[in-house]
Motif scaffolding. Structure first.
Motif, PDB file in Angstrom:
ATOM      1  N   VAL A  24       0.855  -1.188   0.000  1.00 33.73           N
ATOM      2  CA  VAL A  24       0.000   0.000   0.000  1.00 33.73           C
ATOM      3  C   VAL A  24       0.887   1.233   0.000  1.00 33.73           C
ATOM      4  N   ALA A  25       0.604   2.187  -0.878  1.00 33.86           N
ATOM      5  CA  ALA A  25       1.339   3.443  -0.960  1.00 33.86           C
ATOM      6  C   ALA A  25       0.445   4.568  -0.449  1.00 33.86           C
ATOM      7  N   THR A  26       0.866   5.224   0.623  1.00 33.76           N
ATOM      8  CA  THR A  26       0.043   6.280   1.203  1.00 33.76           C
ATOM      9  C   THR A  26       0.916   7.379   1.776  1.00 33.76           C
ATOM     10  N   ASP A  27       0.312   8.552   1.953  1.00 35.11           N
ATOM     11  CA  ASP A  27       1.005   9.667   2.612  1.00 35.11           C
ATOM     12  C   ASP A  27       0.411   9.937   3.986  1.00 35.11           C
ATOM     13  N   ASP A  28      -0.477   9.045   4.447  1.00 34.74           N
ATOM     14  CA  ASP A  28      -1.228   9.313   5.669  1.00 34.74           C
ATOM     15  C   ASP A  28      -0.926   8.264   6.734  1.00 34.74           C
ATOM     16  N   ALA A  29      -0.504   8.734   7.919  1.00 30.06           N
ATOM     17  CA  ALA A  29      -0.124   7.832   9.001  1.00 30.06           C
ATOM     18  C   ALA A  29      -1.303   7.008   9.491  1.00 30.06           C
TER      19      ALA A  29
END
Length: 239
Positions: free
Chosen positions: A49-54
């Protein structure tokens, strides 16, 4: 499951959404949406999974998934996938799939079909299409594809009039050869992309061939509260 390091599925997931904020974490049949996507994709392919959100990362870790953090200012899923690949540790995959994090009903067969397409030596960018139904033809949000018998896409449009015989509806899942991704994210927007609001027109109009393979039906993306309730109903019914 398709084994080895040749193929990697990247699942972009962002918290911000104009119509449905936090949708990767929306509960469906007792699980967050991103978990449904992860379980279906990782059963077929190595996935991350690629995300910018913790908040999303924490949930993915909680159910045993893999995460790569990406920049907050990634303009789209393709850029997020390219960033994951650029920073990948270990054997570099030859083929990378972009599987949207808002499709909790993604089918194993569709993933396998796209991988088969990407293994053709001439294919650097691949995607999926399905025969358009009558109800698809009037939606302003669908994309239609004109294609040759070998799957080469010759046009993309919001209007089905781009199709001369069979109207093909685009299914928004992509495969990329690893070496083409850095080239794609370096491209500037093109007139067709800006007019039609279709990112793939940037690649097409910049001279990158896009091939397609047929699947039985389009995936069900969750873009609104109404979509979310529809998918909840399907999964509650055991679909």
């Amino acid at each position: 499951m398709l084994e080895g390091s040749e193929v990697l599925a990247v699942i972009p997931a962002r918290y911000a959404s104009t119509r449905l904020p936090g949708k990767p974490l929306a509960l469906i049949a007792g699980k967050p949406m991103i978990q449904h996507v992860w379980e279906r994709v990782s059963a077929v392919l190595p996935a991350v999974v690629a995300t910018d959100d913790a908040r999303i990362a924490e949930v993915v870790y909680s159910f045993g998934g893999r995460v790569r953090m990406t920049a907050v200012d990634c303009p789209n899923g393709t850029a997020r996938v390219a960033e994951v690949l650029a920073n990948w540790e270990g054997p570099r995959p030859e083929i990378v799939l972009n599987v949207q994090g808002d499709e909790p009903l993604v089918h194993a067969h569709d993933l396998e079909t796209l991988v088969r397409l990407m293994r053709r030596p001439e294919v650097r960018i691949g995607t999926l299409v399905t025969p358009a139904r009558a109800a698809d033809l009037t939606s302003p949000n669908n994309c239609f594809v004109q294609r040759l018998p070998d799957g080469l896409c010759t046009s993309f449009s919001r209007s089905p009039e781009c199709c001369s015989i069979q109207a093909w509806r685009h299914v928004g899942m992509y495969g990329f050869r690893a070496d083409v991704l850095p080239q794609l994210v370096a491209l500037q927007p093109t007139p067709g992309e800006l007019r039609e609001r279709l990112e793939q027109l940037r690649w097409h109009e910049s001279g990158f061939p896009i091939y397609s393979a047929e699947v039985a039906a389009a995936g069900i993306g969750v873009d609104s509260p109404e979509d979310l309730e529809y998918v909840r109903g399907l999964l509650a019914a055991g679909n």
